[in-house]
Design a protein around this motif. Structure first.
Motif, mmCIF file in Angstrom:
data_model
loop_
_atom_site.group_PDB
_atom_site.id
_atom_site.type_symbol
_atom_site.label_atom_id
_atom_site.label_comp_id
_atom_site.label_asym_id
_atom_site.label_seq_id
_atom_site.Cartn_x
_atom_site.Cartn_y
_atom_site.Cartn_z
ATOM 1 N N ILE A 184 19.998 52.195 64.650
ATOM 2 C CA ILE A 184 20.900 51.636 63.684
ATOM 3 C C ILE A 184 20.437 51.734 62.136
ATOM 4 O O ILE A 184 21.178 52.206 61.404
ATOM 5 N N LYS A 185 19.157 51.662 62.132
ATOM 6 C CA LYS A 185 18.543 52.161 60.653
ATOM 7 C C LYS A 185 18.791 53.620 60.394
ATOM 8 O O LYS A 185 19.415 53.725 59.270
ATOM 9 N N GLU A 186 18.533 54.490 61.204
ATOM 10 C CA GLU A 186 19.099 55.867 60.976
ATOM 11 C C GLU A 186 20.491 55.971 60.750
ATOM 12 O O GLU A 186 20.863 56.723 59.737
ATOM 13 N N PHE A 187 21.264 55.354 61.545
ATOM 14 C CA PHE A 187 22.641 55.574 61.276
ATOM 15 C C PHE A 187 23.086 55.101 59.893
ATOM 16 O O PHE A 187 23.989 55.771 59.173
ATOM 17 N N PHE A 188 22.822 53.654 59.558
ATOM 18 C CA PHE A 188 23.054 53.446 58.096
ATOM 19 C C PHE A 188 22.299 54.235 57.091
ATOM 20 O O PHE A 188 23.117 54.489 56.119
ATOM 21 N N GLN A 207 29.166 54.523 35.681
ATOM 22 C CA GLN A 207 29.217 54.880 37.031
ATOM 23 C C GLN A 207 27.841 54.810 37.863
ATOM 24 O O GLN A 207 27.877 54.575 38.972
ATOM 25 N N ILE A 208 26.872 55.435 36.943
ATOM 26 C CA ILE A 208 25.623 55.209 37.581
ATOM 27 C C ILE A 208 25.102 53.939 37.954
ATOM 28 O O ILE A 208 24.549 53.680 39.063
ATOM 29 N N ARG A 209 25.617 53.049 37.090
ATOM 30 C CA ARG A 209 25.065 51.632 37.412
ATOM 31 C C ARG A 209 25.973 51.154 38.450
ATOM 32 O O ARG A 209 25.164 50.522 39.289
ATOM 33 N N ILE A 210 27.460 51.541 38.583
ATOM 34 C CA ILE A 210 27.909 51.286 39.871
ATOM 35 C C ILE A 210 27.339 51.660 40.993
ATOM 36 O O ILE A 210 27.231 50.801 41.962
ATOM 37 N N ILE A 211 26.850 52.856 41.050
ATOM 38 C CA ILE A 211 26.367 53.606 42.114
ATOM 39 C C ILE A 211 25.041 52.984 42.594
ATOM 40 O O ILE A 211 24.666 52.663 43.731
ATOM 41 N N ALA A 212 24.281 52.314 41.499
ATOM 42 C CA ALA A 212 23.218 51.757 41.679
ATOM 43 C C ALA A 212 23.196 50.252 42.443
ATOM 44 O O ALA A 212 22.456 50.027 43.263
ATOM 45 N N ARG A 213 24.166 49.859 41.908
ATOM 46 C CA ARG A 213 24.583 48.653 42.548
ATOM 47 C C ARG A 213 25.199 48.543 43.988
ATOM 48 O O ARG A 213 24.592 47.714 44.782
ATOM 49 N N MET A 214 25.867 49.660 44.193
ATOM 50 C CA MET A 214 26.566 49.725 45.450
ATOM 51 C C MET A 214 25.278 49.914 46.536
ATOM 52 O O MET A 214 25.201 49.518 47.498
ATOM 53 N N ASN A 215 24.398 50.822 45.841
ATOM 54 C CA ASN A 215 23.203 51.206 46.647
ATOM 55 C C ASN A 215 22.480 49.912 47.022
ATOM 56 O O ASN A 215 21.798 49.787 48.338
ATOM 57 N N LYS A 216 22.195 49.060 45.962
ATOM 58 C CA LYS A 216 21.516 47.802 46.038
ATOM 59 C C LYS A 216 22.146 46.963 47.090
ATOM 60 O O LYS A 216 21.555 46.429 48.120
ATOM 61 N N ILE A 217 23.541 46.860 47.166
ATOM 62 C CA ILE A 217 24.376 46.083 48.059
ATOM 63 C C ILE A 217 24.384 46.480 49.518
ATOM 64 O O ILE A 217 24.076 45.824 50.301
ATOM 65 N N PHE A 218 24.379 47.614 49.394
ATOM 66 C CA PHE A 218 24.235 48.462 50.689
ATOM 67 C C PHE A 218 22.996 48.295 51.501
ATOM 68 O O PHE A 218 22.839 48.023 52.740
ATOM 69 N N GLN A 219 21.801 48.360 50.790
ATOM 70 C CA GLN A 219 20.476 48.175 51.188
ATOM 71 C C GLN A 219 20.406 46.648 51.614
ATOM 72 O O GLN A 219 19.673 46.510 52.496
ATOM 73 N N GLU A 251 21.983 46.333 54.672
ATOM 74 C CA GLU A 251 21.361 46.831 55.957
ATOM 75 C C GLU A 251 20.292 45.815 56.217
ATOM 76 O O GLU A 251 20.015 46.080 57.387
ATOM 77 N N ASP A 252 19.590 45.452 55.334
ATOM 78 C CA ASP A 252 18.464 44.583 55.565
ATOM 79 C C ASP A 252 19.057 43.316 56.431
ATOM 80 O O ASP A 252 18.162 42.868 57.121
ATOM 81 N N PHE A 253 20.214 42.804 55.696
ATOM 82 C CA PHE A 253 20.683 41.690 56.570
ATOM 83 C C PHE A 253 21.089 41.912 58.100
ATOM 84 O O PHE A 253 20.869 41.168 58.921
ATOM 85 N N THR A 254 21.508 43.185 58.382
ATOM 86 C CA THR A 254 21.857 43.645 59.541
ATOM 87 C C THR A 254 20.555 43.745 60.495
ATOM 88 O O THR A 254 20.532 43.156 61.675
ATOM 89 N N TYR A 255 19.534 44.068 60.079
ATOM 90 C CA TYR A 255 18.150 44.345 60.731
ATOM 91 C C TYR A 255 17.685 42.916 61.020
ATOM 92 O O TYR A 255 17.251 42.387 62.094
ATOM 93 N N ALA A 256 17.791 41.805 59.807
ATOM 94 C CA ALA A 256 17.330 40.689 60.131
ATOM 95 C C ALA A 256 18.128 39.859 61.141
ATOM 96 O O ALA A 256 17.346 38.927 61.879
#
Length: 445
Positions: free
Chosen positions: A6-10, A206-218, A221-226
């Protein structure tokens, strides 16, 4: 699919998504800059060609006027014959040559005065040289002008021959037509600067948006693992309990049978509580959940929670209550859930030898304040700024302290959302390693 897969997929999905966005952003920036550069260069070359043409026309006009001045000095009835012309020898060349041969030489000073006036009238500035050159030998015969130093903007129109054998040619050089370029390209330069600012600002945004999206995705992802990890334990417990109960092995052991029933009920209650909390948070964030507020007695709620956690906790827990404000204007169900969350956290994040939890209430001019204080592990200043964020506990699972209790990061966000729905506030005060205190401010009726 196990946790690693799952981790590798995400991770793979995230990397491909953000790699595509980064490449698109980079190509967009390069394209915008290239377009601006081409636009500026083409415009500069066009303006440069126009200035060169106007400069040549200016010196041609100045030579004509200076020649007419000399011709006016000749005897009345004088006629000057032209000669063979081509692309390089204009007709006026023979006119200036004949005047010079007749004893009426060209005056550079007169030519300078006429040229200066014509240049100013055409907004070409007054920084220039006029050279008299022997083009066959390359020798500079004479010069006049403002004696300004040459610059990279210098404009050099083509030579104008005043003798058909090119032993004398005139060249006008604009040494530094900066003002002319600025006047003619000013709006374009201003527009370019504005566009560049907008492009760079957009890229940064846009870079900030991407960084924010990256953080949200992370975080997701962490929530899924937990969630997978934490749900696995109660589900395993429920499965084990049901297996033994269904097998009939405990039919002759009523006490053990009751114990397994209790385990299954507690784990089911845990999962239902979590599910309801997620649904409640979703409704609170979309403003679809109404608070049924009324005057609620605090003491029965605190007593019920005290009994519940004293029996449930696997470490010594000591409760004390000081309820100077016995009533709270709130939704009873959510008030109890909020206090339950805070007490549960106080027990989770405490030392193995036990924890003292103190619940207090008091009144001020605008609020009924309920405080939950414990002498547990405390919260660092850095974490205090983010503990109310959704999924923060799940994201914290990757931090350095791997032994801290895991969770979904919904509890304190739930507390904050419920307090917002009550039009109230929640604050935390804590010193790491000493204590933590949450203060709930409920508006009076």
């Amino acid at each position: 699919m196990d946790k690693k897969k799952i981790k590798e997929f995400f991770a793979d999905k995230k990397n491909r998504r953000f790699a595509g966005l980064s490449a698109l952003t980079f190509l967009g920036l390069i394209g915008a800059l290239a377009l601006q550069a081409v636009w500026l260069i083409n415009t500069y070359q066009l303006i440069q060609a126009n200035i060169r043409k106007e400069s040549y026309e200016t010196i041609e006009k100045a030579l004509e006027e200076e020649g007419n001045m000399r011709f006016g000095q000749t005897p009345k009835g004088t006629k000057i014959m032209s000669g063979p012309t081509n692309d390089t020898i204009p007709p006026m060349t023979y006119f200036y040559q004949r005047l010079n041969d007749m004893g009426y030489p060209m005056s550079l000073h007169n030519l300078d005065s006429i040229t200066n006036e014509l240049l100013v009238n055409k907004d070409l500035g007054n920084r220039y040289y006029i050279y008299l050159i022997n083009l066959q030998t390359g020798e500079r015969l004479d010069s006049i002008g403002t004696h300004q130093e040459m610059s990279w903007l210098s404009i050099k129109p083509k030579y104008f021959p005043i003798r058909s054998d090119y032993t004398q040619v005139i060249q006008l050089i604009l040494t530094n037509p900066f003002q002319t370029f600025l006047e003619r390209m000013g709006l374009l330069i201003l527009a370019t600067i504005i566009i560049l600012i907008l492009v760079v600002s957009s890229i940064i945004y846009q870079i900030r948006i991407i960084a924010r999206m990256n953080k949200i995705f992370q975080i997701r992802e962490d929530f899924t693992y937990a969630m997978i990890h934490d749900m696995k334990t109660p589900l395993s417990s429920i499965f084990t309990a049901l297996y033994f109960l269904h097998s009939g092995r405990l039919d002759n052991k009523p006490e053990t049978k009751e114990k397994y029933y209790t385990i299954a009920e507690n784990e089911v209650d845990h999962l239902l509580t979590l599910t309801n909390r997620v649904l409640t948070l979703s409704k609170l964030e979309s403003h679809k959940l109404e608070m049924n507020r009324e005057d609620v007695q605090l003491e029965p709620i605190v007593e019920n929670l005290t009994v519940k956690f004293t029996a449930k906790a696997q470490k010594p827990v000591r409760f004390t209550a000081d309820l100077k404000a016995p009533m709270v204007y709130a939704d009873k169900e959510y008030l109890e859930e909020v206090l339950s969350n805070l007490m549960d956290n106080a027990i989770k994040y405490s030392k193995p030898e036990g924890v003292d939890i103190r619940i207090r209430s008091e009144l001020n001019e605008k609020y009924t304040v309920v405080k939950v204080h414990d002498n547990g592990l405390g919260i660092s200043e850095a974490d205090q700024r983010t503990i109310f964020n959704k999924y923060e506990r799940a994201a914290a699972g990757r931090k350095k302290n791997k032994n801290r209790p895991s969770g979904f990061g919904l509890g304190l966000n739930f507390v904050q959302q419920v307090m917002n729905a009550h039009e109230g506030k929640v604050f935390v005060t804590s010193i790491e390693g000493e204590f933590t205190e949450f203060a709930l401010f409920f508006p009076k009726e």
